[in-house]
Design an enzyme around this catalytic site. Sequence first.
Site, short mmCIF file in Angstrom:
data_model
loop_
_atom_site.label_atom_id
_atom_site.label_comp_id
_atom_site.label_asym_id
_atom_site.label_seq_id
_atom_site.Cartn_x
_atom_site.Cartn_y
_atom_site.Cartn_z
N HIS A 361 0.82 -1.20 0.00
CA HIS A 361 0.00 0.00 0.00
C HIS A 361 0.86 1.25 0.00
O HIS A 361 0.48 2.28 -0.56
CB HIS A 361 -0.94 -0.01 1.21
CG HIS A 361 -2.15 -0.85 0.99
ND1 HIS A 361 -2.85 -1.42 2.02
CD2 HIS A 361 -2.78 -1.22 -0.14
CE1 HIS A 361 -3.87 -2.10 1.52
NE2 HIS A 361 -3.83 -1.99 0.22
N ASN A 626 3.03 -11.65 -16.74
CA ASN A 626 3.87 -11.95 -15.57
C ASN A 626 3.94 -13.45 -15.33
O ASN A 626 5.02 -14.04 -15.25
CB ASN A 626 3.32 -11.26 -14.33
CG ASN A 626 3.24 -9.75 -14.49
OD1 ASN A 626 3.78 -9.19 -15.44
ND2 ASN A 626 2.58 -9.09 -13.58
N ASP A 627 2.77 -14.09 -15.19
CA ASP A 627 2.77 -15.53 -14.94
C ASP A 627 3.19 -16.32 -16.17
O ASP A 627 3.87 -17.34 -16.05
CB ASP A 627 1.37 -15.98 -14.48
CG ASP A 627 1.16 -15.74 -13.00
OD1 ASP A 627 2.15 -15.73 -12.25
OD2 ASP A 627 0.00 -15.57 -12.58
N CYS A 674 -2.54 -7.77 -20.10
CA CYS A 674 -2.77 -7.09 -18.81
C CYS A 674 -1.59 -7.23 -17.85
O CYS A 674 -1.70 -6.89 -16.69
CB CYS A 674 -4.04 -7.62 -18.13
SG CYS A 674 -3.96 -9.36 -17.64
#
Length: 752
Positions: A361, A626-627, A674
């Site tokens: 955060h 990413n994955d 994405c």
Amino acid sequence: MLSQLRRIVQDVAQEPVLQDALAGLVANVKLALATECCSVYLANYDKQHFMLMASDGLNPEAVGTIAIGFSEGLIGWVGQREEPINLAKAHLHPRFKVTPEVSEDRFSAFLGCPIIHHRKVLGVLTIQQAAERVFNEDEESFLATLSTQLASVLANAEMRQAASESGASQNHTGLLKGLPGSPGIAIGEAFVLEPANDFNAISIKRADDPDKELALFYRAVKITKVEFNRLAQRMSGHLPPDALAIFDVYHQLLDAASLGQEIEQQIADGWCAKSALKRVVEKFARQFDDMDDPYLRERGTDIRDLGQRVLNNLLDTEKRTMKLPQHVVLVADNVTASMLAEVPREQLVAIVSLKGSVNSHAAIMARALGVPAVMAVNELPLLHWRGQQLIIDGYHGHVLLSPVDAVRQEYQRLMSEDAALNAGYLSEIALATQSICGTPFNLMVNSGLAIELETTDPQHTGGVGLYRTEFPFIIRSRFPTEQEQIELYRRVLESCPDKPVIMRTLDVGGDKALPYFSISEENPFLGWRGIRLTLDHPEIFLVQVRAMLKANLALNNLHILLPMISDLAEVDECLRLINQASFEVSEEFAIEQPKPKVGVMIEVPSIMYQLPELARKVDFCSIGTNDLTQYLLAVDRNNPRVANLYDAMHPAVLRALNQLSQQAKGLQFPISVCGELAGDPGGVMLLAAMGYSNFSMNSSNLAKIKWLLRRVEMAELALLLPEVLACESARQVRLCTQRFLEQKQLVTQIRS
């Protein structure tokens, strides 16, 4: 031997002065191996030599004065070969360099081991004896093992030494490397924030009066909520109103439906308020820590920060008084959003977190505030940061300690350039997203905790390309009810009216276990996760989809995205359950509701080869680069030992993406990207060259990517693509894209 190794390494790690650490090292190794000489040489890459830094057996006057070139002598040979060298008659070897000042004529036997950290030779550790003999396997193994363990310790020791000397000397600039958490450059003074109390100091105790303990807890919670309201108010002048949703999350965590209920139950079971708080906070934080998903793993930091504040109020800790420097670089073991809010915005120039990631955060809020941030800078202990003069490079994740004037002036120039660049990006945020030749692009945003927190004005985006739904499940001590999910999803859908909001179904499992649904697996990366878990528990899947559909009533901008799909049978079962949920909602409200579009995430390589069949079953697909990169390269990017092998610019990844684009185009199958590659200037250029036109990214990258795409010519990108796809390494790919930007005179106008 093992205990000796551990003791030697610990002694080096605990000694704050590098020279003293090295002197102790050689003395201890000489004693442990009963040899006649032990020495350590450290590499100086500026001068291309190894410097004798400590010795027990050689001439002490040579220490700190004798240097051996990288290509010279046996020391240089050890460094070049990057492996141990064991010689019985070292003085007769052709690589032996005679150095009278060292006084090593009496030694014949030589064993040298390289000290290597992250593939870089830091130095050479040697032992010597007068007798002509080859050191035995146990001795060689001991020295090699010790060198391996010393590598990271010495790397940290060198940086600690640089930090301790920086106050007295301005001739040294130390470079620390972390993760780029928020882009930008800043110059300021380190201000260290440490918690007033520590859970480790709280002992577990029972209480005689549960009602009294409960009252104490309620009082602490009430005070904590007031503090969060104060911090939110402080930030309200610097963030859009809806971007303060992070403090609402802290409120939610304290509510009865989340941590509060667990703590109340612990108190009812007889634990005192402090003990109940500690037990619950540590339990939930550990569960987050064990998760694979980097975004969700960072929620453990929020749990600890929340617990820390409640603990302070339980103990009635006095408010800390802070004397802040004019330009504050906030430094903490794990910077939290509430820490960030404690420093006046006009004084805060950057943050450095020794732990944490780009998904914390604090990093998210730093990006919203436009404050540079570097995360996971763990080379230097917290106590060494206080009062340091720093340069923060949030683009590359670099921190420069005690910069010399020339370096400071160069970064001040870059800061001025930055301000002009960002103003240029934002000046075009409302313009059409299209290339010079008119090819249109659609830019969407990725979102996690709260859509408002991570997006720019919705009118400047094409919608939400990825909304993660995991958090409501993670923060509770039970599954969220259907009504709770409806209310959350409706707020998200309403935030982007008339634009698509792509919601990913629950993506937990394996090492992302829910606190109330724990799972233990030997290989969680390839385990029971994502759609595999929810299909095995259709009651979870159906409730979530029904909640999405009900939230979508009268809005009709919902798209559903299915994660971790590896087999077409999984798609069929998902569609059956979605149809069932749709029928149930239509029957409940007595209306014929429009069915949302359904898509699949392309992240498991197997589904790449079933695109034609997939196109006949679902409406769209979205590539999670990413994955997909992790699975194609078999690299866990969160593992520091192999993270350097993770690169979405790897030729194999780019060729796979190009293949997917061409196949989807032939099938007229809508496809988007994405992952992080979509927010990288070089990456988005290559994706555009491949034919992709729909991108979803972190909102902090949106203005820059739009600005860049408005300056590219598709015909020129078409010429660049074959050259890139023919590259043999990610490095070559980056050189190609860099050269293209230079030719277009864009390289000085894009910072990434």
